[in-house]
Design a protein around this motif. Structure first.
Motif: not given
Lengths: 130, 856
Positions: B595-607, B641-651
């Motif tokens: 994600d934006r803060s360079n954290n690893i995002v995986s499925v089920k993570d809340v972003v 309810g689905f949103i599509c976003a780049k990982a880099q635009s999320c935290v």
């Protein structure tokens, strides 16, 4: 009426008179008489009227041809021997002269002509509507 | 007399043969007539004949004939006498006596007719006939001719009357073909020339004497074949010889008697085209399109219809300007209303002309007539189909341009009703009258009959039941009714009526929570709630799938034959309708993103999305693919309810929990501010669906990172027991679920194994102490599960801020009273839940100070 065997007995004229005119073309000009379902071209009706229904006087009046015949018909049956033909009997054309008829027409004979038929003691059966 | 009669019977029979040739048709006709119930007929024959004929001779002859018809009637008549006189030696002269007894003969004829037994012997007659044709013919020719002529005349006059009788009395049943009738033979002929062939046969019959077929039939709907009616196949073959249209090799097939009447039965199609009826085009580029009849010309068999134009303005412009771009016939332009301004922009000359036939103004372009955006076209009856037209709702909507008044709409819909299938009213339906004097009367259906429906009106003053024609009623619904759609495009959907607009209902669907428009006709009241289809084939709702062209997306809705897929385009939401076969495969790989803060995002993570159109939305990640996240936000109303976003635009927000765990995460967050890392770690002792250690900070612990299961969250984290397989008997905790397989972390070993779904069984209450999965992190002592969910952590753990340590440290130092022995035990207690490192530090500190104090 005109079976093959009788050829010997009757003169050719007699036989020819016993047949309706045969349509000379097969296109859009073909029309069927609404009463007897005889099929001929428009011009043939205009010329010699309908052999089965002379009282409709198609040869005299152009309008009669338009009103008493229709280009909307289904199927053609050439009847050579109406008295002996089962198909002609079934279609109730067993009493007409040999010629080309149609199996069914789509319209009814207009009212005024129906009265003309009645006046001449002629039966008119409207086409079946299912 | 009797004797004579008997003689005469014989004579008659003998004599029959002679006459039979000449009169066989009449006889046969009468025979048939008799068979049909023609005793009356026979009698009428007699009556007519005697009435019509004046000549005595002829009368006599007629008597003869009558007698012959009677087949055995009376004595020989005068005519017969004549014939006998003329030389046939076979007949006795005695019979001449009876010649004058015309009347009697008639009666006798009738009597004999009644008693007649000769009717059963046609074959005999024929046989005898064959023996002596030659002898008789020559002698009796003239007389025979005369007889013929008279018979003909008779028939000519009576034909009309008899025909009348025929039609009214004789039923069609009686005219069914019998074995005596000629048979029907089916002959192959040149395709398209059936009528011609039939007429040629007629001509041939006229030209040649010996054609023995009775009729030839050409059916419109049967191509390639004609029927020929004849007694024998040989006759048919003979007739067909020499005809260009009939192949000489053609097989001649006999039609069974039972099927003979079907050959001649015609399906009468009533060509009633009225104005404002809906039809469909059968040919051309408008094939299949719905059209409305505007004018009917019966004389020329043409009809003017109104269509939604399919014109390609570009090609039209090119054509008019003379630029030939070649034939692009394969491309059918989509239907679109015609706009004059658009056309003018393309420099197409649009003329405003008055059509001479209808007297209205049209815009003419290249021979096409437009008005109000519709194309008016005149076509022949043959190119439209008017039967069973069921316009779909969408088509009708399109036809109804804005600006059409509602009345017009109702009128057009009412013709729609004329076509709708009957019998869809049921007892208990709420209906409203739409036509007639009682318009707008509401009621309930009491009884449904063929065409009438009886309703119980709502008004109190009216009689109990009123009868209406089906066409005058329409189903009626109120907002708030729960209904189910039973026909049409939306079949199967259930929902609640939100609004009623004339015949159209707006329903809020149970499954998709969208508004759907349907006809009131297509809907019944029902309390059923459909769950909708959630899977087709291998793909289920909310699956991440790979589409053909390297694009991928999440299935957000399953419709009857296709899926709605939200594509993986982060900046703007793109939804496409995909058919089952267009999906290449399902994407199941567990990938991660940063994600934006360079954290690893995986499925089920809340972003939380912090950039882009969906900024501010938050939710758990359902799928990750190629750096694009699909987030599910309950509050997001679009696209399920689905949103599509780049990982880099999320935290990443809080822990790797889903929605309902968010509260806990928030609480923790608030407590520890930015101490995210610690709070994540502290979650592990909790009993919430435990996940692996949080992976969003650099110093993560080794040991499995576990992607979330696919929607089977109920199983993930559960303590189970393995029932079969190599790991049978082991207890473990479910870490992750994939299709068919489950990854289980065994309690006894530091191992995660993959077992089949059905090999595990739930063992509730498996009270194995929760094992911190971070065993690689070096904590040697397993931490006992703290059963309280929100175990307030007293002190943050591995915080570099040595505050707690300090405090802890200072106390014993200052307090000399402290027994040297106790510090080591006291202090570690404080930091018990810390990691080993702290422990080691504390211990070393303690040791130093311990030494120091001692030295002091």
């Amino acid at each position: 009426m005109g079976s093959g065997k009788r050829g010997d007995y009757m003169g050719d004229d007699d036989r020819m008179a016993q047949f309706a005119q045969i349509p000379t073309s097969f296109g859009h000009e073909l029309r069927a008489c609404l009463r007897c379902r005889l099929v001929k071209t428009y011009d043939q009706f205009r010329e010699s009227g309908c052999e089965n229904c002379p009282f409709l006087e198609m040869d005299k009046e152009h309008d009669n041809v338009v009103n008493c015949t229709t280009p909307n018909f289904t199927g053609i049956i050439s009847v050579m021997d109406p008295s002996r033909s089962w198909a002609a009997r079934w279609l109730r054309i067993g009493r007409f002269i040999p010629g080309c008829y149609t199996l069914a027409v789509s319209e009814e004979l207009p009212e005024e002509y129906q009265t003309v038929c009645a006046d001449n003691n002629v039966q008119y059966v409207p086409p079946k509507r299912s | 007399m009797a004797r004579n009669r008997r003689h005469d019977d014989d004579d008659d029979e003998e004599y029959e043969e002679e006459e039979e040739e000449e009169e066989e048709e009449e006889e046969e006709v009468v025979r048939r007539g008799k068979g049909a119930g023609g005793r009356k007929r026979g009698r009428s024959d007699f009556i007519d004949d005697t009435a019509l004929e004046d000549d005595e001779d002829e009368e006599d002859e007629e008597d003869d004939d009558d007698e012959d018809f009677g087949r055995g009637g009376g004595g020989g008549g005068g005519g017969r006498g004549k014939k006998r006189r003329s030389g046939s030696e076979f007949f006795e002269l005695e019979a001449a006596v009876d010649s004058d007894e015309g009347e009697e003969d008639d009666e006798e004829g009738e009597d004999d007719f009644i008693n007649d037994a000769g009717a059963d012997l046609p074959d005999e007659e024929e046989g005898r006939r064959l023996h002596r044709p030659s002898i008789l013919m020559g002698e009796d020719q003239e007389d025979v001719d005369e007889i013929e002529r008279q018979v003909y005349e008779r028939y000519a006059k009576s034909s009309h009357v008899e025909y009348g009788d025929d039609a009214t009395e004789v039923e069609q049943q009686a005219l069914l073909p019998s074995v005596k009738d000629p048979k029907l033979w089916m002959v192959k002929c040149a395709i398209g020339h059936e009528r011609e062939t039939a007429i040629c046969l007629m001509q041939k019959f006229i030209d040649r004497a010996d054609l023995q077929i009775k009729s030839a039939i050409a059916l419109d709907h049967l191509k390639n074949y004609i029927y020929v009616e004849a007694e024998k196949e040989a006759h048919v073959k003979e007739a067909c010889k020499g005809l260009r249209n009939i192949y000489s090799s053609a097989k001649i097939m006999l039609v069974p008697i039972k099927e003979m009447t079907d050959v001649l039965s015609v399906e009468s199609k009533s060509v009633d085209l009225a104005r404002d009826t809906w039809v469909r085009m059968k040919i051309g580029i408008y094939k299949g399109d719905l059209a409305k009849v505007v004018d009917v010309d019966n004389v020329r068999q043409r009809v003017t219809v109104k269509l939604i134009p399919r014109v390609d303005l570009q090609t039209l412009a090119n054509k008019l300007e003379g630029r030939d771009i070649g034939k692009k016939k394969t491309f059918v332009p989509p239907p679109r209303f015609f706009n004059i301004d658009e056309a003018r922009e393309m420099r197409i000359r649009v003329e405003r002309r008055r059509d001479r036939d209808s007297g209205e103004y049209f815009e003419m372009v290249d021979g096409l007539m437009f008005k109000d955006g519709f194309l008016y076209k005149t076509v022949s009856f043959k190119s439209i189909s008017s039967q069973n037209i069921q316009p779909t709702f969408d088509e009708l909507e399109k036809f109804r341009k804005p600006g059409d008044d509602v009345n017009g709409d109702v009128a057009s819909l009412s013709t729609l009703f004329a076509n709708r299938k009957k019998g869809h009213f049921m007892k208990g339906d709420a209906v409203i009258v739409v036509r007639g004097d009682l318009k707008n009367l509401e009621g309930w259906v009491e009884k449904v009959e063929e065409d009438t429906v009886h309703i119980r009106p709502k008004m109190p003053d009216l009689p109990k039941t009123l009868a209406f024609n089906e066409k005058e009623l329409c189903k009626y619904f109120k907002p708030g009714d729960h209904v189910k759609v039973v026909s049409g495009v939306q079949e199967g959907a259930t929902g609640m009526v939100v609004k009623v607009e004339g015949h159209v209902l707006i329903i809020l669907s149970d499954t998709t929570k969208e508004h759907i428009r349907v006809f009131a006709d297509h809907v019944v009241e029902s309390s059923e709630i459909t769950t909708g289809v959630t899977r087709i084939g291998d793909y289920e709702l909310h699956d991440l799938v790979m589409l053909d062209n390297m694009s991928f997306g999440v299935i957000i809705r399953v419709e009857s034959e296709a899926f709605q897929v939200l594509k993986g385009v982060p900046d703007r939401p793109e939804v496409v309708l995909i058919k089952l076969r267009e999906i290449k495969s399902k994407i199941d790989r567990r990938t991660n993103a940063k994600d934006r803060s360079n954290n690893i995002v995986s499925v089920k993570d809340v972003v939380r999305v912090i950039e882009g159109p969906c900024k501010g939305k938050q939710g758990p990640v359902e799928h990750i693919h190629k750096g694009i996240l699909f987030i599910y936000d309950r509050h997001h109303l679009e696209h399920a309810g689905f949103i599509c976003a780049k990982a880099q635009s999320c935290v990443v927000v809080g822990g790797s929990n889903r929605g309902h765990g968010m509260n806990g995460v928030d609480a923790l967050d608030s407590r520890f501010g930015g101490l995210r890392s610690s709070s994540n770690v502290l979650q592990s002792p909790r009993r919430l669906p435990p996940r692996g250690p949080p992976t969003n900070f650099g110093g993560r612990f080794g040991g499995g990172r576990f992607g979330g299961g696919r929607g089977h969250d109920s199983l993930v984290g559960r303590c189970i027991k393995i029932k079969s397989g190599p790991f049978k008997g082991y207890r473990g905790r479910v870490k992750e679920i994939t299709s068919g397989f489950v990854r289980v972390e065994l309690d006894s070993q530091m191992k995660i194994v993959t077992v089949k779904r059905d090999e595990i069984s739930d063992t509730p209450g498996a009270a194995t102490p929760f094992r911190e999965s971070r065993f690689a992190s070096g904590s040697e002592t397993p931490m006992h599960p703290s059963r309280t969910p929100l175990h307030p952590i007293q002190t943050p753990m591995r915080d570099p801020s040595a505050t707690p340590i300090h405090d802890g440290m200072r106390t014993p130092l200052r307090n000399r009273a402290w027994a040297p022995m106790s510090p080591p035990s006291a202090e570690p207690n404080l930091h018990f839940s810390r990691g080993s490192r702290n422990f080691a530090i504390i211990r070393s500190f303690v040791k130093i100070f311990h030494i120091a104090t001692i030295s002091l």
